[in-house]
Design a protein around this motif. Sequence first.
Motif, PDB file in Angstrom:
ATOM      1  N   ASN A 196      17.153   0.669   1.365  1.00 17.95           N
ATOM      2  CA  ASN A 196      16.802   1.674   2.372  1.00 17.95           C
ATOM      3  C   ASN A 196      16.472   3.030   1.755  1.00 17.95           C
ATOM      4  O   ASN A 196      16.028   3.933   2.458  1.00 17.95           O
ATOM      5  CB  ASN A 196      17.919   1.801   3.399  1.00 17.95           C
ATOM      6  N   ASN A 197      16.693   3.164   0.454  1.00 20.88           N
ATOM      7  CA  ASN A 197      16.336   4.384  -0.264  1.00 20.88           C
ATOM      8  C   ASN A 197      15.039   4.187  -1.052  1.00 20.88           C
ATOM      9  O   ASN A 197      14.712   4.977  -1.917  1.00 20.88           O
ATOM     10  CB  ASN A 197      17.474   4.807  -1.207  1.00 20.88           C
ATOM     11  N   LEU A 198      14.301   3.128  -0.753  1.00 24.77           N
ATOM     12  CA  LEU A 198      13.071   2.833  -1.490  1.00 24.77           C
ATOM     13  C   LEU A 198      11.857   2.921  -0.586  1.00 24.77           C
ATOM     14  O   LEU A 198      11.947   2.717   0.620  1.00 24.77           O
ATOM     15  CB  LEU A 198      13.140   1.429  -2.106  1.00 24.77           C
ATOM     16  N   GLN A 199      10.709   3.234  -1.195  1.00 24.47           N
ATOM     17  CA  GLN A 199       9.431   3.217  -0.505  1.00 24.47           C
ATOM     18  C   GLN A 199       8.348   2.902  -1.532  1.00 24.47           C
ATOM     19  O   GLN A 199       8.548   3.107  -2.725  1.00 24.47           O
ATOM     20  CB  GLN A 199       9.148   4.544   0.202  1.00 24.47           C
ATOM     21  N   VAL A 200       7.224   2.408  -1.063  1.00 24.28           N
ATOM     22  CA  VAL A 200       6.105   2.090  -1.947  1.00 24.28           C
ATOM     23  C   VAL A 200       5.159   3.286  -1.953  1.00 24.28           C
ATOM     24  O   VAL A 200       4.720   3.749  -0.900  1.00 24.28           O
ATOM     25  CB  VAL A 200       5.370   0.818  -1.465  1.00 24.28           C
ATOM     26  N   LEU A 201       4.882   3.806  -3.155  1.00 24.19           N
ATOM     27  CA  LEU A 201       3.930   4.908  -3.321  1.00 24.19           C
ATOM     28  C   LEU A 201       2.949   4.549  -4.426  1.00 24.19           C
ATOM     29  O   LEU A 201       3.291   3.809  -5.353  1.00 24.19           O
ATOM     30  CB  LEU A 201       4.652   6.210  -3.717  1.00 24.19           C
ATOM     31  N   CYS A 202       1.746   5.088  -4.341  1.00 17.33           N
ATOM     32  CA  CYS A 202       0.809   4.911  -5.451  1.00 17.33           C
ATOM     33  C   CYS A 202       1.271   5.809  -6.600  1.00 17.33           C
ATOM     34  O   CYS A 202       2.099   6.710  -6.418  1.00 17.33           O
ATOM     35  CB  CYS A 202      -0.621   5.246  -5.019  1.00 17.33           C
ATOM     36  N   GLY A 203       0.742   5.566  -7.774  1.00 15.54           N
ATOM     37  CA  GLY A 203       1.142   6.343  -8.944  1.00 15.54           C
ATOM     38  C   GLY A 203       0.948   7.838  -8.762  1.00 15.54           C
ATOM     39  O   GLY A 203       1.799   8.639  -9.142  1.00 15.54           O
ATOM     40  N   LEU A 214       0.649   0.707  -7.778  1.00 16.11           N
ATOM     41  CA  LEU A 214       1.760   0.989  -6.877  1.00 16.11           C
ATOM     42  C   LEU A 214       3.092   1.047  -7.604  1.00 16.11           C
ATOM     43  O   LEU A 214       3.332   0.291  -8.544  1.00 16.11           O
ATOM     44  CB  LEU A 214       1.822  -0.072  -5.773  1.00 16.11           C
ATOM     45  N   HIS A 215       3.931   1.971  -7.159  1.00 17.41           N
ATOM     46  CA  HIS A 215       5.283   2.145  -7.675  1.00 17.41           C
ATOM     47  C   HIS A 215       6.262   1.944  -6.530  1.00 17.41           C
ATOM     48  O   HIS A 215       5.937   2.219  -5.383  1.00 17.41           O
ATOM     49  CB  HIS A 215       5.497   3.566  -8.209  1.00 17.41           C
ATOM     50  N   VAL A 216       7.469   1.527  -6.858  1.00 13.77           N
ATOM     51  CA  VAL A 216       8.551   1.543  -5.878  1.00 13.77           C
ATOM     52  C   VAL A 216       9.368   2.794  -6.191  1.00 13.77           C
ATOM     53  O   VAL A 216       9.921   2.928  -7.281  1.00 13.77           O
ATOM     54  CB  VAL A 216       9.400   0.261  -5.930  1.00 13.77           C
ATOM     55  N   GLN A 230       0.844  -1.189   0.000  1.00 13.71           N
ATOM     56  CA  GLN A 230       0.000   0.000   0.000  1.00 13.71           C
ATOM     57  C   GLN A 230       0.881   1.242   0.000  1.00 13.71           C
ATOM     58  O   GLN A 230       2.051   1.187   0.373  1.00 13.71           O
ATOM     59  CB  GLN A 230      -0.952   0.017   1.177  1.00 13.71           C
ATOM     60  N   CYS A 231       0.331   2.349  -0.440  1.00 14.92           N
ATOM     61  CA  CYS A 231       1.067   3.603  -0.549  1.00 14.92           C
ATOM     62  C   CYS A 231       1.480   4.094   0.841  1.00 14.92           C
ATOM     63  O   CYS A 231       0.640   4.230   1.733  1.00 14.92           O
ATOM     64  CB  CYS A 231       0.212   4.650  -1.247  1.00 14.92           C
ATOM     65  N   SER A 232       2.751   4.352   1.014  1.00 19.48           N
ATOM     66  CA  SER A 232       3.263   4.843   2.297  1.00 19.48           C
ATOM     67  C   SER A 232       2.812   6.273   2.582  1.00 19.48           C
ATOM     68  O   SER A 232       2.831   6.708   3.728  1.00 19.48           O
ATOM     69  CB  SER A 232       4.793   4.804   2.300  1.00 19.48           C
ATOM     70  N   CYS A 233       2.374   6.999   1.562  1.00 15.46           N
ATOM     71  CA  CYS A 233       1.956   8.389   1.736  1.00 15.46           C
ATOM     72  C   CYS A 233       0.467   8.491   2.041  1.00 15.46           C
ATOM     73  O   CYS A 233       0.072   9.035   3.064  1.00 15.46           O
ATOM     74  CB  CYS A 233       2.312   9.175   0.481  1.00 15.46           C
ATOM     75  N   CYS A 234      -0.381   7.925   1.169  1.00 20.27           N
ATOM     76  CA  CYS A 234      -1.830   8.112   1.322  1.00 20.27           C
ATOM     77  C   CYS A 234      -2.569   6.858   1.776  1.00 20.27           C
ATOM     78  O   CYS A 234      -3.746   6.928   2.120  1.00 20.27           O
ATOM     79  CB  CYS A 234      -2.437   8.626   0.028  1.00 20.27           C
ATOM     80  N   GLY A 235      -1.909   5.704   1.767  1.00 25.17           N
ATOM     81  CA  GLY A 235      -2.532   4.472   2.240  1.00 25.17           C
ATOM     82  C   GLY A 235      -3.318   3.695   1.199  1.00 25.17           C
ATOM     83  O   GLY A 235      -3.835   2.624   1.482  1.00 25.17           O
TER      84      GLY A 235
END
Length: 147
Positions: free
Chosen positions: A125-132, A106-108, A92-97
């Motif tokens: 450690n420089n990656l996070q999951v975000l929605c498009g 989802l994007h990495v 799930q998106c780390s920003c908006c859920g």
Amino acid sequence: MFEVTYKLSSCINRKKYKTENGALRAIWRWLIKNEHESYKLALLYAPHEDVRDYQTAEELPFEKVEDKVVDFYASNDWLKLRYLAFEKFGNQCSCCGNSPVNGAVLHVDHIKPRSQFPELAFDINNLQVLCGFCNLGKSNKFDTQWR
């Protein structure tokens, strides 16, 4: 929006692309197609960045694998790391859920942009999951860590 101006000794053409990756791939194909031209130049105009110019395919930010040019995001190393990022940080998106359950794609994301910090391209450690939507809004202008 990304714009490319293609210049040959005999003509000039302009095209627009939705993504930087699409523009870079098009430039690469055009440079390969016109490799025997005496004068060729591709100018990439990206939002809020200096103009980048390319005269040979080798100047583009692609990896060489077994004498083939491979886009970073299609490389086996990236695809494996991307999978590990989803395993580590969730689906799930780390920003908006948002998640695929809500229809999100989802994007990495590279927290510190790969264009500015190439040495961190393969650092999980420089990656996070975000929605498009969140990823495209973040672009390479911010290095906010949402996880």
